[in-house]
Structure formats: C-alpha cells, structure tokens
Enzyme design. Structure first.
Site, short mmCIF file in Angstrom:
data_model
loop_
_atom_site.label_atom_id
_atom_site.label_comp_id
_atom_site.label_asym_id
_atom_site.label_seq_id
_atom_site.Cartn_x
_atom_site.Cartn_y
_atom_site.Cartn_z
N GLN A 1 11.99 25.61 1.89
CA GLN A 1 10.66 26.08 2.31
C GLN A 1 10.81 26.65 3.72
O GLN A 1 10.31 26.10 4.69
CB GLN A 1 9.65 24.95 2.24
CG GLN A 1 9.50 24.45 0.81
CD GLN A 1 8.27 23.60 0.59
OE1 GLN A 1 7.24 23.80 1.21
NE2 GLN A 1 8.37 22.64 -0.31
N THR B 1 18.12 21.82 -10.29
CA THR B 1 17.96 21.70 -11.75
C THR B 1 19.21 22.25 -12.45
O THR B 1 19.38 22.06 -13.66
CB THR B 1 16.77 22.53 -12.24
OG1 THR B 1 17.01 23.92 -11.94
CG2 THR B 1 15.48 22.09 -11.60
N GLY B 2 20.03 22.98 -11.70
CA GLY B 2 21.21 23.62 -12.31
C GLY B 2 20.88 24.98 -12.92
O GLY B 2 21.77 25.65 -13.45
N GLY B 3 19.62 25.39 -12.82
CA GLY B 3 19.19 26.65 -13.44
C GLY B 3 19.95 27.86 -12.90
O GLY B 3 20.44 28.69 -13.67
N ASP C 1 0.82 -1.22 0.00
CA ASP C 1 0.00 0.00 0.00
C ASP C 1 0.85 1.27 0.00
O ASP C 1 0.33 2.37 0.08
CB ASP C 1 -0.97 0.01 1.19
CG ASP C 1 -0.23 0.03 2.53
OD1 ASP C 1 1.01 -0.07 2.53
OD2 ASP C 1 -0.90 0.15 3.57
N ARG D 1 13.86 35.80 -8.36
CA ARG D 1 12.99 34.67 -8.73
C ARG D 1 11.54 35.10 -8.69
O ARG D 1 11.11 35.73 -7.72
CB ARG D 1 13.23 33.50 -7.78
CG ARG D 1 12.46 32.24 -8.18
CD ARG D 1 12.60 31.15 -7.14
NE ARG D 1 13.93 30.58 -7.06
CZ ARG D 1 14.37 29.56 -7.80
NH1 ARG D 1 13.57 29.01 -8.69
NH2 ARG D 1 15.59 29.10 -7.65
N ASP E 1 23.80 34.62 -5.48
CA ASP E 1 22.71 35.46 -4.94
C ASP E 1 23.07 35.94 -3.54
O ASP E 1 24.09 35.52 -2.97
CB ASP E 1 21.35 34.74 -4.96
CG ASP E 1 21.32 33.50 -4.09
OD1 ASP E 1 22.25 33.30 -3.29
OD2 ASP E 1 20.37 32.71 -4.21
N HIS F 1 20.43 25.46 3.95
CA HIS F 1 20.07 26.58 3.07
C HIS F 1 19.86 27.86 3.89
O HIS F 1 20.35 28.92 3.53
CB HIS F 1 18.81 26.21 2.29
CG HIS F 1 18.35 27.32 1.40
ND1 HIS F 1 19.09 27.77 0.34
CD2 HIS F 1 17.24 28.10 1.46
CE1 HIS F 1 18.46 28.77 -0.24
NE2 HIS F 1 17.34 28.99 0.42
N LYS G 1 20.22 37.79 -7.98
CA LYS G 1 19.26 36.84 -8.57
C LYS G 1 17.85 37.25 -8.17
O LYS G 1 17.61 37.57 -7.00
CB LYS G 1 19.56 35.43 -8.07
CG LYS G 1 18.61 34.37 -8.59
CD LYS G 1 19.09 32.99 -8.23
CE LYS G 1 18.34 32.40 -7.07
NZ LYS G 1 18.67 31.01 -6.78
C1 R5P Z 1 18.46 29.04 -3.81
O1 R5P Z 1 18.41 30.09 -3.17
C2 R5P Z 1 19.53 28.01 -3.60
O2 R5P Z 1 20.58 28.53 -2.85
C3 R5P Z 1 20.05 27.44 -4.91
O3 R5P Z 1 20.67 28.45 -5.64
C4 R5P Z 1 18.91 26.86 -5.72
O4 R5P Z 1 18.05 26.15 -4.90
C5 R5P Z 1 19.43 25.97 -6.80
O5 R5P Z 1 18.34 25.41 -7.49
P1 R5P Z 1 18.41 25.19 -9.05
O6 R5P Z 1 19.67 24.42 -9.33
O7 R5P Z 1 17.19 24.42 -9.41
O8 R5P Z 1 18.44 26.55 -9.68
#
Ligand code: R5P
Length: 303
Positions: free
Chosen positions: A104, A232-234, A36, A203, A176, A137, A201
């Site tokens: 979060q 994601t490396g974005g 389950d 967002r 950032d 974080h 940065k």
């Molecule tokens: C955001 O403030 C974190 O410090 C990272 O820069 C972020 O979480 C990286 O996420 P991604 O690789 O998806 O951009």
C-alpha cells in the site's frame, strides 16, 4: 557500545541467529491478548537498567501467521520500540524483516491512504533511531524517514542458493516491471551473461485480477523467477505457466517473502514449478535461505 538484541515474538529463530552473529545478549518477550482483544507485551528483563545506554536491535517481522495478524504485529512493534525508548537505550535499531502493508505504497484509487508511509512515520515517532527491512516492495517509502533507513538486499544469498542447485541452463524471468532491478541483481550474482527476460503484468485495481504477457525466449531453458512477495501465488503461477507454455524445461520460484497464504503452495505446484525457495523473513514451509547474515552485516556496516 554493547549490543543487545530484542527477539520479537514473530522473528524468534531469525533474531536468535542474528544475536549469535553479533555476539550480543538477547532478550525475548512475554505476550498475551486480553479478553477484549487488546495486546500485551513486555520484554523479559529482570532489571530495566540493562538497556540504558546500549545499542539495542529490535527484530520483529510483521507478516500474518496462525498466531497473530499483521495489525497485532505492528502494535507489538510499537510496544517494543516504546519500551526500549523509555528504558533509555542509546540506539534503537528496528529491524522489520517483512514489512506488512508495503504494497500500500501509493494511491491506486481515489480515497485511499498511503499506509506504508504512515507506518514508517509511526515507527520513527515511537523512538526508532535506525530502520532496516529486507527487500522492501518499494524502497521509495523509506524517504519519509528522517533517520537512517535501509532495505537490505537478499538477492546475493538467494543466488548463492541457486548456485548450489546446479541449474544447467538458467535464465531469470522477472514477473513485472517493479521486479526488474531485483531480477537483474539476481542474474548478476548468479553468473556472468545470465539473461533477464521481463514479463508484463497488468492488475485490475478494482477486481485484483491479473494478466501477464512475455517470456518469449525461454524455450529449453531452466527458468528462475525472482519476486519480492509470494502471497496467494497468483503472480508467480501466471509467470510459471507462461514460461512452461513458452517451452521452459524447468521453473524455480524464488520469493524473498514467502507469505504463502491460502492454497499458494498448491497453486504454484499445479502451475508446474520444480521448487519454491524463500527466506526466513517469515516463518513458512519455503524458508530455505536465512537472512541472519544479511541483517547482521547490515547492522555491522552502520556502526
Ligand atoms: C506485486 O507487485 C508483488 O511484487 C508480488 O508480485 C505480489 O504481491 C505477489 O502477490 P500474489 O502472490 O498474491 O500474486
């Protein structure tokens, strides 16, 4: 007091190394998922009495992998803590090398929860007597604990790795505002007079789209970007791209927690990075630097 390491299912290599450094006995776990979807976990012990009165260190990371998602990892963590508490350990030191949901950490939009803080409360309520993570974080979330709680610093170990690479003309670029302190520490450990260049940065909290500006002084330099998480490396890709556009000779992507989800590796290589370097807080292709000594030293410095 005798130390015992519990090797959580998600941090096996790292936990075994920590046990070795602490000269501690170690126990693994047996896990399964019921039909389950519920999780099962037991610590592989012949007798429960071995835990009673001991200094028990549970090491279990909570990043998602092919084997389990972060929700399962948190439930397993609670099962580990609860079992050790029931067996009457004297100390229950919980080490979560990568803390999922750590982003979060505040209310970005009306109606949200601050889940990172709730998870800290849950860990303490389950029975933890000390808490450790690596490069959280936002270390401010630790304030909700009333037990000792620490975010261990990986930047020294990462900077040592950079030193080995003999990077000729380094400058540290911070992607950032939130990453400034860690970038400053990285530069300090790397050597005297190494500059830190901060990018800005932004967002969009609804779409998640990010924009970046900065890196005006990197022309001809070898850029090191130091961030906590590469997901994601974005974020990293934008910082790499901007550095390259501003004339950087080479760009190295350093991230404590290389989640590397989706096509992150391709994204970073396409953006022009020369190398991706991360730690073993998560199992990934970029786990170049081990956090075993950082964790063992953290434990030993709080007897
Ligand atoms: C955001 O403030 C974190 O410090 C990272 O820069 C972020 O979480 C990286 O996420 P991604 O690789 O998806 O951009």
């Amino acid at each position: 007091m005798e130390k015992i390491v519990i090797v959580g299912p998600s941090s096996q290599g790292l936990a075994v190394q920590v046990a070795k450094l602490l000269n501690a006995k170690k126990f693994s776990t047996e896990t399964k998922v019921f039909p389950d979807g519920e999780c099962y976990l037991r610590i592989e012990l012949k007798e429960e009495a071995i835990i009673k009165g001991k200094d028990v260190i549970i090491i279990h990371t909570t990043g998602a992998s092919a084997a389990a998602n972060q929700n399962q990892r948190f439930i397993e963590l609670i099962m580990l803590i609860s079992a050790v508490k029931r067996m009457e350990a004297a100390k229950i030191r919980v080490v979560v090398p990568y803390f999922a949901y750590s982003r979060q950490d505040k209310v970005f939009r009306p109606g949200e929860s601050i889940l990172a803080e709730e998870l800290c409360r849950l860990i303490q309520a389950a029975g933890a007597t000390e808490f450790y993570s690596v490069d959280l974080h936002n270390p401010d979330i630790l304030k909700v604990f009333t037990i000792p709680a620490y975010s261990l610093d990986p930047m020294h170990a990462l900077a040592e790795e950079a030193k080995k690479m003999n990077i000729p003309n380094p400058i540290v670029v911070c992607p950032d505002k939130g990453a400034y302190e860690r970038s400053r520490d990285f530069a300090k450990y790397l050597g005297e007079g190494i500059q830190v260049e901060q990018m800005q940065k932004k967002r969009d909290v609804v779409t998640g789209e990010i924009k970046m500006e900065g890196a005006a002084n990197v022309n001809g330099k070898d850029v090191i970007i130091a961030d906590d998480i590469i997901a994601t490396g974005g974020t990293m890709a934008l910082a790499i791209d901007l550095s390259k556009k501003n004339g950087a000779k080479s760009v190295y992507a350093f991230g404590t927690h290389p989640l590397l989800i989706k096509n992150a590796v391709v994204t970073l290589l396409n953006a022009g990075t020369d190398k991706i370097i991360g730690t073993d807080t998560l199992d990934s292709s970029a786990m170049t630097v081990s956090m075993a000594k950082v964790i063992a030293d953290g434990i030993l410095s709080h007897p």
